[in-house]
Design an enzyme around this catalytic site. Structure first.
Site, PDB file in Angstrom:
ATOM      1  N   CYS A  26       0.851  -1.192   0.000  1.00  0.00           N
ATOM      2  CA  CYS A  26       0.000   0.000   0.000  1.00  0.00           C
ATOM      3  C   CYS A  26       0.883   1.237   0.000  1.00  0.00           C
ATOM      4  O   CYS A  26       2.116   1.151   0.111  1.00  0.00           O
ATOM      5  CB  CYS A  26      -0.925   0.010   1.214  1.00  0.00           C
ATOM      6  SG  CYS A  26      -0.029   0.127   2.778  1.00  0.00           S
ATOM      7  N   CYS A  29       3.130   1.593   2.994  1.00  0.00           N
ATOM      8  CA  CYS A  29       4.396   0.853   2.899  1.00  0.00           C
ATOM      9  C   CYS A  29       5.430   1.684   2.145  1.00  0.00           C
ATOM     10  O   CYS A  29       6.608   1.736   2.535  1.00  0.00           O
ATOM     11  CB  CYS A  29       4.185  -0.472   2.164  1.00  0.00           C
ATOM     12  SG  CYS A  29       3.043  -1.604   2.979  1.00  0.00           S
ATOM     13  N   CYS A  97      49.021 -10.957  -7.488  1.00  0.00           N
ATOM     14  CA  CYS A  97      49.369 -10.632  -6.104  1.00  0.00           C
ATOM     15  C   CYS A  97      48.199  -9.915  -5.442  1.00  0.00           C
ATOM     16  O   CYS A  97      47.179  -9.640  -6.074  1.00  0.00           O
ATOM     17  CB  CYS A  97      50.625  -9.759  -6.042  1.00  0.00           C
ATOM     18  SG  CYS A  97      50.409  -8.105  -6.732  1.00  0.00           S
ATOM     19  N   CYS A 100      46.698  -6.777  -7.035  1.00  0.00           N
ATOM     20  CA  CYS A 100      45.697  -6.985  -8.087  1.00  0.00           C
ATOM     21  C   CYS A 100      44.302  -7.082  -7.476  1.00  0.00           C
ATOM     22  O   CYS A 100      43.331  -6.558  -8.022  1.00  0.00           O
ATOM     23  CB  CYS A 100      46.014  -8.257  -8.868  1.00  0.00           C
ATOM     24  SG  CYS A 100      47.646  -8.302  -9.614  1.00  0.00           S
ATOM     25  N   ASP A 521      19.725 -24.247  23.138  1.00  0.00           N
ATOM     26  CA  ASP A 521      18.321 -24.583  23.342  1.00  0.00           C
ATOM     27  C   ASP A 521      18.293 -25.979  23.968  1.00  0.00           C
ATOM     28  O   ASP A 521      19.263 -26.732  23.845  1.00  0.00           O
ATOM     29  CB  ASP A 521      17.598 -24.559  21.999  1.00  0.00           C
ATOM     30  CG  ASP A 521      16.207 -25.150  22.086  1.00  0.00           C
ATOM     31  OD1 ASP A 521      15.457 -24.728  22.970  1.00  0.00           O
ATOM     32  OD2 ASP A 521      15.897 -26.052  21.282  1.00  0.00           O
ATOM     33  N   ASP A 718      17.477 -25.341  17.239  1.00  0.00           N
ATOM     34  CA  ASP A 718      16.968 -26.074  16.074  1.00  0.00           C
ATOM     35  C   ASP A 718      15.540 -25.738  15.679  1.00  0.00           C
ATOM     36  O   ASP A 718      15.058 -26.238  14.671  1.00  0.00           O
ATOM     37  CB  ASP A 718      17.044 -27.579  16.346  1.00  0.00           C
ATOM     38  CG  ASP A 718      16.009 -28.039  17.370  1.00  0.00           C
ATOM     39  OD1 ASP A 718      15.624 -27.225  18.226  1.00  0.00           O
ATOM     40  OD2 ASP A 718      15.582 -29.208  17.297  1.00  0.00           O
TER      41      ASP A 718
END
Length: 849
Positions: A26, A29, A97, A100, A521, A718
């Protein structure tokens, strides 16, 4: 919404950038995206058009455009309206090198729309991120070519790009070997005739007596000229133009050094009268040996670079070339690139899985160690998932292809490792700053050296001054500086991938080595993730079997491990359908079963619902003291039952925590469990600090508390509810058996479900960083120590000077030393071996990636 956002109306205007923006639904946003852009440092004006989904930004004059582009991309991402960003990887030829590398990066940073440009000298590649529509691979390749280096965009494929890169590297190694061999053959007679005479005077007299001094020098001139025009021509065709452009590189140093020795020798041979009396000397052997030794060093470099990418090639080679697919009712061998999602494939014993899939028929054990790092084969039966590249040990399987090409887990692992290998770590910043000025500084030192010798050395000083100046040019080695970090990263992350530790972000390698506390966890990370209902206590008036039946029906809509435990506790009784199921993340579930309102969850959930849990006070205390978790069941607003749910720690959890302690790392656990239960598990495993009863949305705050108390935090988890903590931690480590959301939020993925992976990741990180620091020390110390020696600072006091030939050998050795030191990482063993637990009668696929 305002049409424009102006930060500095009086500031001179700079370039205008157009950014494609996603996620806007919208005009509001668009306004938020516009304000995010306008607030970015360096933006003078920003306009966002919702209709075209584009933002137009005018930069302030003199703004660093790459920093601005990166800032705008970050601001839009945080605002929830990400910019459309594309990425391309280039294979580059011609870099000799670290200087570069700096020139290619500088050229790319000046290209329109570039957000990030990283050039890797170790694998001759460049990774560029840019705003979609602001640039394209062809134009970026042209930018690199204009800087003096040929660039080819690397096509995306299921690992084929890395295979092409390996073929290109092998061809480069063959070219380097051929050039070194030719230079060596041509140099040998020059060296023997000149240096042999110095070392063994009778040999010199014998040669001069047969050929004469003039013809010998003329032969040296012819051979050295052939070396310059043939195997050594690249030093001059690349180095001299770079010098004239004001951007000298390693080739320039060699061209100046060897060229100066050659030119002085030519003048001494053919026009000695133009030189001061007694100054005429020939140094053809020095010029020839310099070229030969440096070409030898580059061949050794090319070989070592190829070995540095061996881990990636090993992963790619896990894929078979063909698969046996069922087509028109007949089993037929088809090329791998012709396998499609949905194809039914057959897998015989000892064959590799061709693509990711799901078993439809058969039973077997599959060796996934090369993907996950887990040593034991995994049982596979109907419904189990298969990973491309793993090996079927016995039994035949039929499986349906679920992912092919770049979508397979193996291809994603290869892409992940390649991205990490192309990263630039903060530790490299000092080397980059030095390299920017290194070659010009060396040339300046060489000029000052020649001048000092001409002023202070006794006449005739020209020859000695030239030798000292050439030695300074040749001894300097920016190659070692450029190789020190990226080679160790390549080998370290490649070896980590072989051990089941995947660094999604290269800079996590350094950040992980600096953590002070590792937080875990609990469920599914430190524990098996397969809880069991140990006991069920029912309130007066409720039947245990009926409560379990209703609770199992309510939980049937959940994938949570505790829900599976309740279903197992209920047994095989028929379950009615649940309606209105709603999962309350980190608390429990609500549902309606047979018209009855079911609420199942934690003590906190019931207390917040206004239910009195004191009826189970004694049982709750017993459960907490045993280390189990309490699960309460309420039916129609009345507490009906209490379940004691326990999840056994993984077999290796205690060993992993002990290993972290021995590494000087504090260990914490962050869980939503009750404090007493969490502390019981912590005591069992030896965990130092517990954050209990933590809601998922509060896990990030728990990470901040740990950071304030201990320092930098690593977090291993996880689940979906771990994503905020994974993102907040300095380094997030996702268990590979976890959810995609958790993995996408992480910096490191542990391919297996074992907490030992976190120990191995930390150990790999520390040992790789130690290797990088060794390389950087060697590269800097070498130049700091030997450039003054080459200039002659020891000559007045000790009569010691450095021959240009020795300088060339030392320079070649320094690069080879750095590469060889990095290659030691290929032999890294895991700090702890992973141990997989199998439950009798439990399908192995419940715990696999």
């Amino acid at each position: 919404m305002s049409d424009t956002a102006i930060l500095s109306p009086t500031a001179p205007s700079g370039p205008e950038i157009t950014i494609a923006i996603d996620g806007m639904s919208c005009a509001g946003c668009a306004g938020r995206a516009e304000r995010a852009l306008a607030a970015t440092a360096g933006v003078q004006r920003a306009v966002v058009n919702f209709a075209t989904e584009q933002g137009t930004v005018t930069a302030q004059s003199g703004t660093d455009m790459v920093a601005l582009n990166a800032g705008m991309a970050e601001a839009l991402g945080k605002a929830g309206y990400p910019a459309r960003v594309e990425e391309v990887v280039f294979d580059i030829t011609g870099m000799s090198c670290a200087s570069c590398v700096g020139r290619v990066e500088q050229a790319l940073r000046g290209a329109s729309g570039v957000i990030e440009a990283h050039v890797n000298f170790a694998d001759d590649s460049a990774r560029v991120r840019y705003f979609a529509g602001q640039n394209d691979p062809a134009r970026l390749a042209a930018v690199i070519t204009a800087a003096g280096y040929a660039a080819t965009p690397r096509a995306a494929s299921g690992g084929g790009a890395a295979g092409d890169s390996a073929a290109r590297r092998q061809a480069e190694e063959r070219r380097a070997g051929r050039a070194a061999a030719i230079a060596g053959i041509l140099t040998l007679p020059v060296f023997v005739t000149e240096m042999g005479g110095h070392l063994v005077p009778p040999f010199h007299h014998w040669l001069v007596g047969i050929f004469g001094q003039g013809p010998l020098w003329t032969a040296q001139f012819i051979l050295t000229t052939l070396i310059f025009l043939w195997p050594g021509s690249g030093f001059f065709t690349r180095g001299i133009p770079a010098l004239f452009k004001g951007a000298p590189d390693m080739n320039s140093l060699v061209a100046l050094g060897a060229g100066a020795a050659y030119a002085f020798s030519v003048v001494s041979l053919f026009a000695p009268a133009v030189l001061p009396e007694g100054a005429a000397e020939v140094y053809f052997e020095a010029a020839a040996v310099i070229i030969a030794l440096i070409l030898l060093g580059r061949w050794l470099e090319a070989r070592a670079k190829g070995q540095a990418g061996a881990a990636i090639r090993a992963l790619i080679n896990l894929r078979p070339d063909e698969a046996e697919a069922r087509r028109d009712g007949v089993w037929t061998s088809v090329p791998l690139d012709q396998v499609m999602v949905g194809d039914l494939l057959r897998l015989r014993p000892a064959e590799r899985v061709a693509v990711d899939g799901v078993v439809r028929e058969g039973e077997s054990y599959v060796d996934e160690s090369m993907i996950t790092g887990e040593p034991l084969p995994v049982a596979k039966s109907r419904g189990a998932s298969l990973i491309a590249g793993s090996i079927n040990t016995n039994g035949s399987l039929q499986y349906e292809a679920t992912a092919v090409g770049v979508d397979t887990a193996l291809a994603k692992i290869v892409a992940m490792v390649e991205r990490a290998q192309g990263a630039k770590l903060p530790v490299q910043a000092l080397a980059d700053r030095v390299v920017r000025v290194f070659v010009p500084a060396v040339i300046a030192v060489a000029i000052l050296t020649v001048a000092a010798w001409m002023v202070f050395a006794p006449a005739p000083a020209l020859g000695s001054a030239l030798v000292a100046g050439v030695s300074v040019l040749i001894i300097a080695c920016p190659c070692a500086m450029g190789l020190a970090t990226p080679t160790s990263i390549m080998v370290g992350t490649g070896r980590a991938a072989q051990l089941g530790v995947l660094f999604r972000k290269g800079d996590a390698l350094q950040r992980l080595s600096d953590i002070k506390v590792m937080a875990f966890d609990k469920t599914g990370t430190l524990t098996e993730g397969r809880p069991q209902v140990r006991a069920t206590y029912c309130a007066a008036g409720f039947d245990r079997a009926e409560v379990l039946r209703l609770a199992a029906a309510a939980e049937s809509g959940s994938e949570h491990p505790v829900a599976k435990a309740v279903l197992r506790a209920a047994g095989d009784v028929p379950l009615p359908e649940a309606e209105g199921f709603r999962a309350l993340i980190g608390a429990g579930i609500e549902a309606r079963v047979e018209g009855r309102e079911m609420r199942i969850g934690s003590v906190r959930m019931m207390t917040e619902a206004g239910l009195d849990t004191s009826v189970f006070a004694d049982e709750l205390q017993q459960i907490a003291q045993s280390g189990a978790s309490a699960l309460l069941v309420a039916i129609d607003g009345t507490l009906a039952a209490l379940m004691s749910v326990a999840d056994a720690p993984k077999a290796s959890a205690a060993a992993a925590i002990n290993a972290l302690h021995s590494s000087g790392i504090k260990v914490a656990m962050i869980t939503g469990d009750a404090k007493a239960s969490a502390e019981a598990v912590a005591k069992l495993l030896g965990i130092d600090h517990v954050e209990a009863e933590v809601r998922p949305e509060d896990k990030a705050a728990a990470i901040k508390r740990l950071r304030g108390q201990f320092g930098a935090v690593g977090f291993t988890g996880d689940g979906i509810n771990d994503a905020p903590a994974l993102a907040e931690a300095e380094v997030g480590l996702a268990i590979g058996t976890g959810t995609d959301v958790a993995i996408e939020s992480a910096d490191v993925v542990l391919a297996s479900g074992d907490p030992v992976g976190a120990v191995n990741a930390l150990d790999l990180s520390r040992r790789t960083m130690r290797n990088i620091r060794q390389n950087l020390f060697w590269a800097f110390a070498y130049n700091v120590a030997l450039i003054p020696v080459a200039a002659g600072v020891l000559y007045p006091a000790f009569g010691v000077s450095l021959s240009p030939m020795l300088g060339a050998g030392a320079m070649a050795f320094s690069s080879v030393f750095v590469l060889t030191n990095a290659l030691r990482l290929r032999a890294l063993a895991p700090r702890l071996a992973e141990r997989r637990m199998f439950h009798e009668g439990e399908p192995a696929q419940q715990k696999e990636a």
